[in-house]
Enzyme design. Sequence first.
Site, PDB file in Angstrom:
ATOM      1  N   LYS A  13       0.555  -0.933   0.054  1.00 49.13           N
ATOM      2  CA  LYS A  13      -0.175  -0.057   0.354  1.00 49.13           C
ATOM      3  C   LYS A  13       0.992   1.279   0.108  1.00 49.13           C
ATOM      4  O   LYS A  13       0.376   2.547  -0.949  1.00 49.13           O
ATOM      5  CB  LYS A  13      -0.566  -0.415   1.320  1.00 49.13           C
ATOM      6  CG  LYS A  13      -2.163  -1.251   1.479  1.00 49.13           C
ATOM      7  CD  LYS A  13      -2.804  -1.284   2.465  1.00 49.13           C
ATOM      8  CE  LYS A  13      -2.087  -0.391   4.043  1.00 49.13           C
ATOM      9  NZ  LYS A  13      -1.142  -1.587   4.357  1.00 49.13           N
ATOM     10  N   ARG A  88      -8.179   1.729  10.289  1.00 50.39           N
ATOM     11  CA  ARG A  88      -7.859   0.233  10.101  1.00 50.39           C
ATOM     12  C   ARG A  88      -9.254  -0.374  11.055  1.00 50.39           C
ATOM     13  O   ARG A  88      -9.116  -1.602  11.450  1.00 50.39           O
ATOM     14  CB  ARG A  88      -6.620  -0.198  11.085  1.00 50.39           C
ATOM     15  CG  ARG A  88      -5.644   0.048  10.080  1.00 50.39           C
ATOM     16  CD  ARG A  88      -4.590   0.186  11.695  1.00 50.39           C
ATOM     17  NE  ARG A  88      -3.664  -0.500  10.722  1.00 50.39           N
ATOM     18  CZ  ARG A  88      -2.159  -0.035  10.106  1.00 50.39           C
ATOM     19  NH1 ARG A  88      -2.365   1.253   9.845  1.00 50.39           N
ATOM     20  NH2 ARG A  88      -0.850  -1.207   9.620  1.00 50.39           N
ATOM     21  N   ARG A 125      11.652  -6.098   4.126  1.00 50.34           N
ATOM     22  CA  ARG A 125      11.371  -4.779   3.831  1.00 50.34           C
ATOM     23  C   ARG A 125      13.189  -4.040   4.594  1.00 50.34           C
ATOM     24  O   ARG A 125      13.223  -3.686   5.770  1.00 50.34           O
ATOM     25  CB  ARG A 125      10.140  -3.801   4.191  1.00 50.34           C
ATOM     26  CG  ARG A 125       9.675  -2.744   4.243  1.00 50.34           C
ATOM     27  CD  ARG A 125       8.751  -2.619   4.505  1.00 50.34           C
ATOM     28  NE  ARG A 125       7.250  -2.891   5.972  1.00 50.34           N
ATOM     29  CZ  ARG A 125       6.866  -2.648   5.508  1.00 50.34           C
ATOM     30  NH1 ARG A 125       5.145  -1.842   4.445  1.00 50.34           N
ATOM     31  NH2 ARG A 125       5.889  -2.915   7.259  1.00 50.34           N
ATOM     32  N   ARG A 157      12.408  -2.231  10.411  1.00 48.22           N
ATOM     33  CA  ARG A 157      11.571  -1.475  11.498  1.00 48.22           C
ATOM     34  C   ARG A 157      10.860  -2.533  12.665  1.00 48.22           C
ATOM     35  O   ARG A 157      11.328  -3.752  12.492  1.00 48.22           O
ATOM     36  CB  ARG A 157       9.917  -1.316  10.647  1.00 48.22           C
ATOM     37  CG  ARG A 157       9.711  -0.019  10.010  1.00 48.22           C
ATOM     38  CD  ARG A 157       9.221  -0.044   9.112  1.00 48.22           C
ATOM     39  NE  ARG A 157       7.857   0.040  10.330  1.00 48.22           N
ATOM     40  CZ  ARG A 157       6.134  -0.722   9.358  1.00 48.22           C
ATOM     41  NH1 ARG A 157       6.115  -0.102   8.224  1.00 48.22           N
ATOM     42  NH2 ARG A 157       5.118  -0.453   9.997  1.00 48.22           N
ATOM     43  N   ARG A 168       0.721  -8.554  14.164  1.00 48.24           N
ATOM     44  CA  ARG A 168      -0.230  -6.875  13.076  1.00 48.24           C
ATOM     45  C   ARG A 168      -1.104  -7.874  11.895  1.00 48.24           C
ATOM     46  O   ARG A 168      -2.066  -7.631  11.565  1.00 48.24           O
ATOM     47  CB  ARG A 168       1.355  -6.337  12.535  1.00 48.24           C
ATOM     48  CG  ARG A 168       1.666  -5.675  13.275  1.00 48.24           C
ATOM     49  CD  ARG A 168       3.476  -5.125  12.801  1.00 48.24           C
ATOM     50  NE  ARG A 168       2.690  -4.669  11.484  1.00 48.24           N
ATOM     51  CZ  ARG A 168       3.733  -4.136  10.537  1.00 48.24           C
ATOM     52  NH1 ARG A 168       5.061  -4.660  10.437  1.00 48.24           N
ATOM     53  NH2 ARG A 168       3.513  -3.720   9.030  1.00 48.24           N
TER      54      ARG A 168
HETATM   55  P1  AMP Z   1       1.742   0.784   9.497  1.00 51.65           P
HETATM   56  O1  AMP Z   1       3.169   1.816   9.160  1.00 51.65           O
HETATM   57  O2  AMP Z   1       0.690   1.106   8.492  1.00 51.65           O
HETATM   58  O3  AMP Z   1       2.116  -0.561   9.350  1.00 51.65           O
HETATM   59  O4  AMP Z   1       1.615   0.900  11.051  1.00 51.65           O
HETATM   60  C1  AMP Z   1       2.496   1.199  11.677  1.00 51.65           C
HETATM   61  C2  AMP Z   1       1.793   0.786  13.402  1.00 51.65           C
HETATM   62  O5  AMP Z   1       0.872   2.064  13.278  1.00 51.65           O
HETATM   63  C3  AMP Z   1       0.202   0.286  13.588  1.00 51.65           C
HETATM   64  O6  AMP Z   1       1.163  -1.645  13.091  1.00 51.65           O
HETATM   65  C4  AMP Z   1      -0.466   0.750  14.994  1.00 51.65           C
HETATM   66  O7  AMP Z   1       0.494   0.544  15.819  1.00 51.65           O
HETATM   67  C5  AMP Z   1      -0.133   1.846  14.137  1.00 51.65           C
HETATM   68  N1  AMP Z   1      -1.388   2.457  13.701  1.00 51.65           N
HETATM   69  C6  AMP Z   1      -0.830   3.037  12.176  1.00 51.65           C
HETATM   70  N2  AMP Z   1      -2.242   3.401  11.733  1.00 51.65           N
HETATM   71  C7  AMP Z   1      -3.387   2.752  13.195  1.00 51.65           C
HETATM   72  C8  AMP Z   1      -4.795   3.235  12.608  1.00 51.65           C
HETATM   73  N3  AMP Z   1      -4.764   3.731  11.390  1.00 51.65           N
HETATM   74  N4  AMP Z   1      -4.953   2.459  13.352  1.00 51.65           N
HETATM   75  C9  AMP Z   1      -4.391   2.636  14.453  1.00 51.65           C
HETATM   76  N5  AMP Z   1      -3.211   2.216  14.731  1.00 51.65           N
HETATM   77  C10 AMP Z   1      -2.367   2.764  13.578  1.00 51.65           C
END
Ligand code: AMP
Length: 211
Positions: A13, A88, A125, A157, A168
Amino acid sequence: MRLVFLGPPGAGKGTQAAQVADRLGIPHIATGDMLRQEVAAATELGAEVQAIMERGDLVPDDLVTDMLLARVARPDAASGFILDGFPRTRAQAEALAEALGEESLTAVIYFDVAEDEIVRRISGRRSCPHGHVYHVEDHPPRAAGICDEDGEGLFRRDDDAEEVVRTRLSVYREQTSPLVDFYEGQSILRRLAGAGGRDAITARVLALLGQ
Ligand code: AMP
């Protein structure tokens, strides 16, 4: 164009949102990147979310929704945006719909990727501190371990470690995947086969959007 890119972690994404946003001239808004910046800058919000993100759980709806809606209200998002990693949960999707009102979403692109491919993508990644993302096989940097754009050292990360990825993925299955039906019910869901090379997928996304 008000777009949401929906799909499991590691589905591509972020990579696609960056490319498509560039082509369409609209901002790419990634809540994960915004939250990581808060953590790096040691803000109050950053302190509140750091441990939650490290274990792969979702940060509370109200925190992430307030942050996202403030970002979407900025002038550069007036002509459109791509949301990557938001919503989410059902509560986030409802808050977004309410905030957008009549200017509802144009489309939700759902990245459909098999779980073993997700694990392969996440384990390869590598990220730079400014959000540029590489993959050791699919999209390696010109010099190993160094960002092409800004020369920063690349890192993995913390939440891309295998046990955290498992959390996740289960959080995604339980809390986020029901949004596929939610948006299908509104007839704005577009399914995208997420396998393949980066530029081929970008072309597919643009075709789905009629661009
Ligand atoms: P991502 O980079 O999108 O994988 O997000 C990394 C982490 O940020 C996730 O595992 C959540 O802990 C937090 N996070 C990002 N976006 C959201 C969201 N819309 N709602 C809740 N937690 C979020």
